[in-house]
Design a protein around this motif. Sequence first.
Motif, PDB file in Angstrom:
ATOM      1  N   ASN A 123       0.835  -1.195   0.000  1.00  0.00           N
ATOM      2  CA  ASN A 123       0.000   0.000   0.000  1.00  0.00           C
ATOM      3  C   ASN A 123       0.878   1.257   0.000  1.00  0.00           C
ATOM      4  O   ASN A 123       2.099   1.171  -0.050  1.00  0.00           O
ATOM      5  CB  ASN A 123      -0.959  -0.023   1.191  1.00  0.00           C
ATOM      6  N   TYR A 124       0.240   2.429   0.107  1.00  0.00           N
ATOM      7  CA  TYR A 124       0.973   3.687   0.056  1.00  0.00           C
ATOM      8  C   TYR A 124       1.751   3.995   1.337  1.00  0.00           C
ATOM      9  O   TYR A 124       2.649   4.825   1.322  1.00  0.00           O
ATOM     10  CB  TYR A 124       0.009   4.851  -0.155  1.00  0.00           C
ATOM     11  N   GLY A 125       1.365   3.374   2.471  1.00  0.00           N
ATOM     12  CA  GLY A 125       1.934   3.850   3.732  1.00  0.00           C
ATOM     13  C   GLY A 125       1.491   5.290   3.950  1.00  0.00           C
ATOM     14  O   GLY A 125       0.338   5.653   3.708  1.00  0.00           O
ATOM     15  N   GLY A 126       2.421   6.139   4.377  1.00  0.00           N
ATOM     16  CA  GLY A 126       2.095   7.557   4.572  1.00  0.00           C
ATOM     17  C   GLY A 126       1.688   8.206   3.260  1.00  0.00           C
ATOM     18  O   GLY A 126       2.419   8.135   2.276  1.00  0.00           O
ATOM     19  N   THR A 127       0.508   8.853   3.273  1.00  0.00           N
ATOM     20  CA  THR A 127      -0.059   9.418   2.043  1.00  0.00           C
ATOM     21  C   THR A 127      -0.612  10.811   2.303  1.00  0.00           C
ATOM     22  O   THR A 127      -1.398  11.009   3.234  1.00  0.00           O
ATOM     23  CB  THR A 127      -1.223   8.545   1.521  1.00  0.00           C
ATOM     24  N   ILE A 128      -0.210  11.764   1.481  1.00  0.00           N
ATOM     25  CA  ILE A 128      -0.780  13.113   1.548  1.00  0.00           C
ATOM     26  C   ILE A 128      -1.346  13.465   0.182  1.00  0.00           C
ATOM     27  O   ILE A 128      -0.712  13.221  -0.851  1.00  0.00           O
ATOM     28  CB  ILE A 128       0.276  14.156   1.968  1.00  0.00           C
ATOM     29  N   ILE A 129      -2.544  14.019   0.178  1.00  0.00           N
ATOM     30  CA  ILE A 129      -3.158  14.537  -1.049  1.00  0.00           C
ATOM     31  C   ILE A 129      -3.338  16.048  -0.886  1.00  0.00           C
ATOM     32  O   ILE A 129      -3.879  16.510   0.125  1.00  0.00           O
ATOM     33  CB  ILE A 129      -4.515  13.879  -1.326  1.00  0.00           C
ATOM     34  N   LEU A 130      -2.857  16.803  -1.861  1.00  0.00           N
ATOM     35  CA  LEU A 130      -3.032  18.252  -1.876  1.00  0.00           C
ATOM     36  C   LEU A 130      -4.102  18.630  -2.897  1.00  0.00           C
ATOM     37  O   LEU A 130      -4.195  18.012  -3.965  1.00  0.00           O
ATOM     38  CB  LEU A 130      -1.728  18.962  -2.248  1.00  0.00           C
ATOM     39  N   LYS A 131      -4.867  19.643  -2.569  1.00  0.00           N
ATOM     40  CA  LYS A 131      -5.828  20.209  -3.514  1.00  0.00           C
ATOM     41  C   LYS A 131      -5.288  21.537  -4.021  1.00  0.00           C
ATOM     42  O   LYS A 131      -4.799  22.360  -3.245  1.00  0.00           O
ATOM     43  CB  LYS A 131      -7.195  20.421  -2.849  1.00  0.00           C
ATOM     44  N   GLN A 135      -7.926  29.582 -10.888  1.00  0.00           N
ATOM     45  CA  GLN A 135      -9.169  30.244 -11.259  1.00  0.00           C
ATOM     46  C   GLN A 135     -10.347  29.367 -10.812  1.00  0.00           C
ATOM     47  O   GLN A 135     -10.462  29.069  -9.637  1.00  0.00           O
ATOM     48  CB  GLN A 135      -9.178  30.545 -12.761  1.00  0.00           C
ATOM     49  N   ASP A 136     -11.203  28.914 -11.720  1.00  0.00           N
ATOM     50  CA  ASP A 136     -12.342  28.081 -11.327  1.00  0.00           C
ATOM     51  C   ASP A 136     -12.059  26.590 -11.410  1.00  0.00           C
ATOM     52  O   ASP A 136     -12.948  25.762 -11.183  1.00  0.00           O
ATOM     53  CB  ASP A 136     -13.558  28.393 -12.222  1.00  0.00           C
ATOM     54  N   PHE A 137     -10.812  26.236 -11.715  1.00  0.00           N
ATOM     55  CA  PHE A 137     -10.444  24.840 -11.957  1.00  0.00           C
ATOM     56  C   PHE A 137      -9.678  24.289 -10.758  1.00  0.00           C
ATOM     57  O   PHE A 137      -8.679  24.868 -10.328  1.00  0.00           O
ATOM     58  CB  PHE A 137      -9.583  24.763 -13.215  1.00  0.00           C
ATOM     59  N   SER A 138     -10.148  23.173 -10.195  1.00  0.00           N
ATOM     60  CA  SER A 138      -9.454  22.539  -9.078  1.00  0.00           C
ATOM     61  C   SER A 138      -8.985  21.149  -9.487  1.00  0.00           C
ATOM     62  O   SER A 138      -9.592  20.495 -10.345  1.00  0.00           O
ATOM     63  CB  SER A 138     -10.349  22.450  -7.842  1.00  0.00           C
ATOM     64  N   PHE A 139      -7.882  20.706  -8.895  1.00  0.00           N
ATOM     65  CA  PHE A 139      -7.323  19.384  -9.161  1.00  0.00           C
ATOM     66  C   PHE A 139      -6.458  18.992  -7.968  1.00  0.00           C
ATOM     67  O   PHE A 139      -6.317  19.766  -6.999  1.00  0.00           O
ATOM     68  CB  PHE A 139      -6.519  19.374 -10.470  1.00  0.00           C
ATOM     69  N   TYR A 140      -5.857  17.797  -8.017  1.00  0.00           N
ATOM     70  CA  TYR A 140      -5.172  17.246  -6.853  1.00  0.00           C
ATOM     71  C   TYR A 140      -3.807  16.667  -7.233  1.00  0.00           C
ATOM     72  O   TYR A 140      -3.558  16.306  -8.379  1.00  0.00           O
ATOM     73  CB  TYR A 140      -6.011  16.129  -6.223  1.00  0.00           C
ATOM     74  N   SER A 141      -2.954  16.552  -6.221  1.00  0.00           N
ATOM     75  CA  SER A 141      -1.704  15.808  -6.378  1.00  0.00           C
ATOM     76  C   SER A 141      -1.549  14.882  -5.173  1.00  0.00           C
ATOM     77  O   SER A 141      -1.874  15.251  -4.044  1.00  0.00           O
ATOM     78  CB  SER A 141      -0.494  16.747  -6.495  1.00  0.00           C
ATOM     79  N   LEU A 189     -11.778  13.791  -7.565  1.00  0.00           N
ATOM     80  CA  LEU A 189     -11.555  12.950  -6.391  1.00  0.00           C
ATOM     81  C   LEU A 189     -12.719  13.119  -5.429  1.00  0.00           C
ATOM     82  O   LEU A 189     -13.171  14.244  -5.194  1.00  0.00           O
ATOM     83  CB  LEU A 189     -10.250  13.384  -5.709  1.00  0.00           C
ATOM     84  N   PRO A 190     -13.225  12.037  -4.830  1.00  0.00           N
ATOM     85  CA  PRO A 190     -14.280  12.178  -3.814  1.00  0.00           C
ATOM     86  C   PRO A 190     -13.796  13.029  -2.638  1.00  0.00           C
ATOM     87  O   PRO A 190     -12.621  12.994  -2.271  1.00  0.00           O
ATOM     88  CB  PRO A 190     -14.535  10.732  -3.379  1.00  0.00           C
ATOM     89  N   ASN A 191     -14.705  13.786  -2.052  1.00  0.00           N
ATOM     90  CA  ASN A 191     -14.340  14.690  -0.962  1.00  0.00           C
ATOM     91  C   ASN A 191     -13.734  13.977   0.232  1.00  0.00           C
ATOM     92  O   ASN A 191     -12.908  14.535   0.952  1.00  0.00           O
ATOM     93  CB  ASN A 191     -15.566  15.484  -0.505  1.00  0.00           C
ATOM     94  N   ASP A 192     -14.155  12.719   0.468  1.00  0.00           N
ATOM     95  CA  ASP A 192     -13.674  11.993   1.645  1.00  0.00           C
ATOM     96  C   ASP A 192     -12.517  11.045   1.330  1.00  0.00           C
ATOM     97  O   ASP A 192     -12.138  10.224   2.165  1.00  0.00           O
ATOM     98  CB  ASP A 192     -14.816  11.207   2.291  1.00  0.00           C
ATOM     99  N   ALA A 193     -11.920  11.139   0.148  1.00  0.00           N
ATOM    100  CA  ALA A 193     -10.858  10.215  -0.261  1.00  0.00           C
ATOM    101  C   ALA A 193      -9.602  10.384   0.574  1.00  0.00           C
ATOM    102  O   ALA A 193      -9.172  11.506   0.858  1.00  0.00           O
ATOM    103  CB  ALA A 193     -10.524  10.415  -1.732  1.00  0.00           C
ATOM    104  N   LYS A 194      -9.023   9.266   0.978  1.00  0.00           N
ATOM    105  CA  LYS A 194      -7.752   9.250   1.696  1.00  0.00           C
ATOM    106  C   LYS A 194      -6.619   8.727   0.800  1.00  0.00           C
ATOM    107  O   LYS A 194      -5.454   8.783   1.177  1.00  0.00           O
ATOM    108  CB  LYS A 194      -7.847   8.361   2.935  1.00  0.00           C
ATOM    109  N   ASP A 195      -6.994   8.178  -0.346  1.00  0.00           N
ATOM    110  CA  ASP A 195      -6.015   7.708  -1.318  1.00  0.00           C
ATOM    111  C   ASP A 195      -6.699   7.635  -2.678  1.00  0.00           C
ATOM    112  O   ASP A 195      -7.852   8.071  -2.830  1.00  0.00           O
ATOM    113  CB  ASP A 195      -5.418   6.359  -0.912  1.00  0.00           C
TER     114      ASP A 195
END
Length: 220
Positions: A123-131, A135-141, A189-195
């Motif tokens: 699995n990922y082990g320690g995982t951080i997702i940034l939003k 402008q009006d466009f959102s995405f994640y890393s 990405l779902p709002n409650d996603a952890k991975d």
Amino acid sequence: MLFKTCLKELDVQLLLIEKATNINDYAEVDLSENTLANQNIDAPNHQQLQNYLNEIQQKANTKVLYGGYLEKRNLYANSALFNSETIRNIHLGVDFWATAGAGILAPLDGTVHSAYYNEGEGNYGGTIILKHQFQDFSFYSLYGHLSKASLHIEEGTQVKKGKVFCYLGEAHENGNYVPHLHFQWILTLPNDAKDYPGVCSATQVEKYAKNSPKPELIIK
């Protein structure tokens, strides 16, 4: 197209490893199933893989090895997580192979969407997702295989471009891998996603590649 335009406007460069901030500090490595088989490398064997990576790195005279987008791999052959009902062996992000404890730089401003320990072999082990917002466009890393200490950061924390916000984990805390960063863009990405899946089956490539575009080291 909007996503790539956004990255250009924000001048995003994926030179993510602290103390390796020049393009010459990075060299691409191929860890596909066929390549490692030709080299007689047993990918799940940590020592064999680390020795191979060290050899490539020394020849390239560089600090960090990276690559792996849509690569078919056997790195996951020993993990039930990827070999239950469906075999998942197509890698959806880019890996940065560096030493445990290395600091990770944010490629652009963002807020912490989640900081979570995804437990289990492979699995990922320690995982951080940034939003991120443009402008009006959102995405994640997504940043996987981090140290447990990195997860002290709270959801909603502002992260600034070019600043260290997390660290690579050792094998005992990173899902049992040779130390590296798994980096992945995610458009929705779902709002409650952890991975989010970082490896998919051959039949799922089109679906996941559309939501996780290829990370380019330098956006031109």
